[in-house]
Design an enzyme around this catalytic site. Structure first.
Site, PDB file in Angstrom:
ATOM      1  N   TRP A 149     -42.483  15.123 135.549  1.00  0.00           N
ATOM      2  CA  TRP A 149     -41.587  16.503 135.519  1.00  0.00           C
ATOM      3  C   TRP A 149     -40.824  16.763 136.703  1.00  0.00           C
ATOM      4  O   TRP A 149     -41.420  16.077 137.762  1.00  0.00           O
ATOM      5  CB  TRP A 149     -42.411  17.392 134.752  1.00  0.00           C
ATOM      6  CG  TRP A 149     -41.481  18.633 134.194  1.00  0.00           C
ATOM      7  CD1 TRP A 149     -40.962  19.718 134.627  1.00  0.00           C
ATOM      8  CD2 TRP A 149     -40.801  18.541 132.793  1.00  0.00           C
ATOM      9  NE1 TRP A 149     -40.176  20.477 133.739  1.00  0.00           N
ATOM     10  CE2 TRP A 149     -39.936  19.585 132.568  1.00  0.00           C
ATOM     11  CE3 TRP A 149     -40.942  17.457 131.981  1.00  0.00           C
ATOM     12  CZ2 TRP A 149     -39.282  19.661 131.587  1.00  0.00           C
ATOM     13  CZ3 TRP A 149     -40.136  17.445 130.650  1.00  0.00           C
ATOM     14  CH2 TRP A 149     -39.274  18.653 130.555  1.00  0.00           C
ATOM     15  N   ASP A 153     -34.754  22.993 141.278  1.00  0.00           N
ATOM     16  CA  ASP A 153     -34.060  24.075 140.708  1.00  0.00           C
ATOM     17  C   ASP A 153     -34.473  24.684 139.516  1.00  0.00           C
ATOM     18  O   ASP A 153     -35.025  23.983 138.743  1.00  0.00           O
ATOM     19  CB  ASP A 153     -32.374  24.140 140.997  1.00  0.00           C
ATOM     20  CG  ASP A 153     -31.744  23.074 139.667  1.00  0.00           C
ATOM     21  OD1 ASP A 153     -32.662  22.144 139.347  1.00  0.00           O
ATOM     22  OD2 ASP A 153     -30.936  23.537 139.337  1.00  0.00           O
ATOM     23  N   GLU A 204     -34.518  22.225 136.698  1.00  0.00           N
ATOM     24  CA  GLU A 204     -35.144  21.193 136.681  1.00  0.00           C
ATOM     25  C   GLU A 204     -34.897  19.769 137.165  1.00  0.00           C
ATOM     26  O   GLU A 204     -35.139  18.878 136.762  1.00  0.00           O
ATOM     27  CB  GLU A 204     -36.050  21.107 135.390  1.00  0.00           C
ATOM     28  CG  GLU A 204     -36.539  22.552 134.809  1.00  0.00           C
ATOM     29  CD  GLU A 204     -37.507  22.420 133.704  1.00  0.00           C
ATOM     30  OE1 GLU A 204     -38.510  22.648 133.993  1.00  0.00           O
ATOM     31  OE2 GLU A 204     -36.784  22.216 132.652  1.00  0.00           O
ATOM     32  N   GLU A 205     -33.627  19.869 137.857  1.00  0.00           N
ATOM     33  CA  GLU A 205     -32.947  18.769 137.942  1.00  0.00           C
ATOM     34  C   GLU A 205     -32.673  18.335 139.518  1.00  0.00           C
ATOM     35  O   GLU A 205     -32.782  17.151 139.920  1.00  0.00           O
ATOM     36  CB  GLU A 205     -31.390  18.757 137.275  1.00  0.00           C
ATOM     37  CG  GLU A 205     -31.695  18.624 135.883  1.00  0.00           C
ATOM     38  CD  GLU A 205     -30.284  19.264 135.219  1.00  0.00           C
ATOM     39  OE1 GLU A 205     -30.054  18.875 134.106  1.00  0.00           O
ATOM     40  OE2 GLU A 205     -29.643  19.588 135.830  1.00  0.00           O
ATOM     41  N   GLU A 242     -30.695  27.351 122.383  1.00  0.00           N
ATOM     42  CA  GLU A 242     -30.428  27.199 123.943  1.00  0.00           C
ATOM     43  C   GLU A 242     -28.760  27.208 124.193  1.00  0.00           C
ATOM     44  O   GLU A 242     -28.227  27.670 124.982  1.00  0.00           O
ATOM     45  CB  GLU A 242     -30.837  26.154 124.614  1.00  0.00           C
ATOM     46  CG  GLU A 242     -30.999  25.793 125.889  1.00  0.00           C
ATOM     47  CD  GLU A 242     -31.578  24.450 126.395  1.00  0.00           C
ATOM     48  OE1 GLU A 242     -31.133  23.328 126.105  1.00  0.00           O
ATOM     49  OE2 GLU A 242     -32.632  24.698 126.841  1.00  0.00           O
TER      50      GLU A 242
HETATM   51  C1  NOJ Z   1     -35.218  18.835 130.600  1.00  0.00           C
HETATM   52  C2  NOJ Z   1     -34.913  19.993 131.418  1.00  0.00           C
HETATM   53  O1  NOJ Z   1     -35.533  20.983 130.835  1.00  0.00           O
HETATM   54  C3  NOJ Z   1     -33.368  20.231 131.489  1.00  0.00           C
HETATM   55  O2  NOJ Z   1     -33.243  21.206 132.334  1.00  0.00           O
HETATM   56  C4  NOJ Z   1     -32.984  19.053 132.071  1.00  0.00           C
HETATM   57  O3  NOJ Z   1     -31.703  19.242 131.891  1.00  0.00           O
HETATM   58  C5  NOJ Z   1     -33.218  17.711 131.217  1.00  0.00           C
HETATM   59  N1  NOJ Z   1     -34.516  17.598 131.282  1.00  0.00           N
HETATM   60  C6  NOJ Z   1     -32.501  16.649 131.809  1.00  0.00           C
HETATM   61  O4  NOJ Z   1     -32.987  16.333 133.272  1.00  0.00           O
HETATM   62  C1  NOJ Z   2     -34.523  23.686 130.416  1.00  0.00           C
HETATM   63  C2  NOJ Z   2     -33.752  24.901 131.233  1.00  0.00           C
HETATM   64  O1  NOJ Z   2     -33.020  24.169 132.314  1.00  0.00           O
HETATM   65  C3  NOJ Z   2     -34.920  25.383 132.237  1.00  0.00           C
HETATM   66  O2  NOJ Z   2     -34.304  26.380 132.947  1.00  0.00           O
HETATM   67  C4  NOJ Z   2     -35.820  26.229 131.314  1.00  0.00           C
HETATM   68  O3  NOJ Z   2     -37.039  26.678 131.946  1.00  0.00           O
HETATM   69  C5  NOJ Z   2     -36.639  25.267 130.382  1.00  0.00           C
HETATM   70  N1  NOJ Z   2     -35.474  24.395 129.578  1.00  0.00           N
HETATM   71  C6  NOJ Z   2     -37.458  25.862 129.064  1.00  0.00           C
HETATM   72  O4  NOJ Z   2     -36.607  26.775 128.505  1.00  0.00           O
END
Ligand code: NOJ
Ligand code: NOJ
Length: 571
Positions: A139, A195, A198-199, A423
């Site tokens: 992750w 960030d 999560e990227e 979402e």
């Molecule tokens: C899962 C993350 O929750 C999401 O924010 C991200 O865009 C995708 N993985 C792709 O990296």
């Molecule tokens: C992906 C989002 O980018 C992230 O901000 C969020 O925490 C997770 N999904 C779970 O909702």
């Protein structure tokens, strides 16, 4: 007759129609969103079976995408909204949920996970299984906004409890959780992490802004609880963070760049989310803390919104000064790269927050920085301060209200008939996409609705802050001297290695050489992160051959401040 009447009213009729559409949407969606949040909280939420008490699932979706986990960010933002409702007397039924959340977070803080233990960085772990065990898959970790958002939610609760005469419960049960999170921020705020999306692994405006906020209100709470040493430590680092926060501002393009890395345009919902989650009406339109109505945050909002005008089909044909569907950032390709409900709601909320402050102060200021934002609504508006008695003030105020309502009208248009909020919604036709019943989507609409109704959350102390004239970018460190008594042969040296970056992460090739100034005591003095537990060992290296001390590893926790000496002897 009716048609003629509407025709004659022209634009104002459509504005009126939009505002009543939004009124109707707020009325119908509010109970659905509230129920949607509660359904996703264990142990008895109807869609969160298997979640422990107080655990917020991100979404019940278990495939494509699998969101049946609990994220510290989502959970804390959701509970901040619930705690605000509870502490403002808007919903007195939430006490049990809030206490459950508190104990779930106290538990999960102690769960060792791939980011570390509670004292070695584990608080930066972004997500856990819904039974509160560690998620051990790959992750984007760590994510350093979580502890700040959790602290902010719990500080709001703690302040209410103290005002309610329950200081002992705060000291015994709430403060220990908050203190761990604030200690994490003190130690790690200047280190990079992923960030909120999560990227991107760098520093991030949202993360820095929410860290700053939590340390400020943490300092006030620590003082109230009698710990002035910690209060000073928090304030020192909050000052440093406030300095760093200014560096995200792009003075040429007039927006806050979301991340220090990532190689993107930097236009990102990150910054609108930061503004709404650090809103403090008492600070007015302060630009140092990027308040929602500050010239910098308004300019940034326009730059961000405009980035979506041409990239989504559903935005085509919309006037260049009207609301559009917005997503995380224009380069997004996750699930096809679509608008998100929570980011579109954040735009509306920032604008409603601005309106709250303008109503309160009775004036609107237009600066060179915010001019482009305001000329969207009135091409002739000039730099200046407009008092509530002027028509410029009332025209701008109502134009911004219409603009804000436009974002909720878009969400309303693309909310399916059952009111469920996923979402994302499709950039091509607005149909729901990605995780269904996203808890954060529901919470984001509820807080936007609240701001539209003029509800503003408790102050956190943003008023009157100034950026220190000299900035330090180091987290709090302490000076630790390691003495190791070891008899060695000529050519043989003693080195130190251990479990944290400053101790070379157990590397033997880059282990730290001790000096022989006091042979046979070998010695080294290091600046290490404060309040941090780590493991270490000394090694001997002779002719390239490494000999480790015998097990177990040595362990030590640095003090919160000052210096210390450790005396060990080879074993
Ligand atoms: C899962 C993350 O929750 C999401 O924010 C991200 O865009 C995708 N993985 C792709 O990296
Ligand atoms: C992906 C989002 O980018 C992230 O901000 C969020 O925490 C997770 N999904 C779970 O909702």
């Amino acid at each position: 007759m009716r048609a003629l009447f509407v025709y004659c009213l022209g634009l104002s009729a459509s504005v009126w129609a939009q505002s009543s559409t939004v009124d109707a949407y707020v009325a119908s969606e509010s109970p659905i969103a509230k129920a949607g949040v509660l359904a996703n909280i264990g142990p008895s939420g109807s869609k969160s079976s298997g979640a422990k008490a107080g655990v917020v699932i991100a979404s019940p979706s278990s495939t494509n995408p699998d969101y049946l986990y609990t994220w510290t960010r989502d959970s804390s933002l959701v509970f901040k909204a619930l705690i605000d409702q509870y502490t403002q007397g808007l919903d007195t039924t939430l006490r049990t949920e809030i206490d459950n959340f508190l104990s779930a977070e106290a538990t999960v803080q102690q769960v060792s996970n791939p980011s570390g233990t509670v004292s070695t960085g584990g608080l930066g772990e972004p997500k856990f299984n819904i039974d509160l065990s560690a998620f051990t898959g790959a992750w984007g970790r760590p994510q350093r906004d979580g502890p700040a958002l959790r602290a902010t939610a719990l500080i709001t609760y703690a302040n209410w409890l103290i005002a309610d005469g329950n200081t002992s419960y705060v000291s015994s049960t709430v403060w220990p959780v908050i203190e761990l999170d604030l200690g994490y921020i003190v130690t790690y705020w200047n280190q990079t992490g992923f960030d909120l999306w999560e990227e991107v692994d760098s520093s991030s405006f949202f993360t820095t802004a929410v860290q700053h906020r939590s340390l400020r209100e943490g300092a006030t709470l620590a003082t109230a609880l009698g710990d002035t040493t910690l209060a000073t430590q928090y304030t020192t680092q909050a000052d440093n963070i406030l300095c760093f926060l200014q560096s995200y501002w792009n003075p040429t393009s007039l927006f806050m760049t979301a991340n220090t890395g990532g190689g993107r345009s930097g236009k990102d919902a990150n910054t609108a989310l930061a503004s709404i989650h650090t809103f403090d009406a008492a600070a007015g339109c302060d630009a140092v803390t990027f308040q929602p109505c500050s010239d910098k945050a308004l300019s940034s909002l326009k730059v961000y919104v405009d980035a979506f005008r041409t990239i989504y089909t559903i935005n085509s044909g919309i006037a260049s000064n009207a609301a559009v569907a917005t997503g995380r950032y224009p380069e997004d390709s996750y699930m096809g790269g679509n608008p998100w409900y929570l980011t579109t709601a954040a735009v509306a909320e920032q604008l409603y927050d601005a309106i709250i402050v303008w109503n309160q102060t009775g004036s609107i200021e237009v600066t060179s920085t915010s001019l482009a934002f305001f000329t969207q609504f009135s091409s002739s508006v000039a730099i200046g301060v407009y008092d509530s008695s002027t028509t410029t003030y009332s025209d701008l105020l109502s134009a911004v209200k219409t603009f804000a309502d436009g974002f909720l009208a878009i969400i309303a248009e693309y909310t399916p008939s059952d009111g469920g909020l996923s979402e994302q919604y499709s950039k091509s036709d607005g149909s729901p996409l990605s995780a269904a019943d996203l808890t954060w989507s529901y919470a984001a609409t509820l807080t936007a609705f609240g701001a539209r109704a003029g509800v503003n959350p408790a102050s956190w102390g943003a008023s009157g802050l100034t950026v220190p004239s000299s900035c330090s970018t180091s987290g709090s460190t302490v000076s630790i001297t390691f003495n190791e008594y070891a008899i060695t042969v000529w050519g043989e040296n003693i080195y130190l290695t251990g479990s944290i970056d400053a101790l070379q992460d157990w590397s033997t090739s880059t282990a730290l050489l001790l000096n022989t100034d006091n042979y046979p005591t070998w010695s080294i003095t290091l600046n290490l992160p404060a309040s941090t537990t780590f493991q270490y060992k000394f090694i001997r290296i002779y002719n390239g051959v490494v000999t480790w001390e015998s097990d177990p590893n040595r362990e030590y926790t640095t003090p919160a401040s000052g210096s210390d000496t450790i005396n060990d002897s080879w074993r």
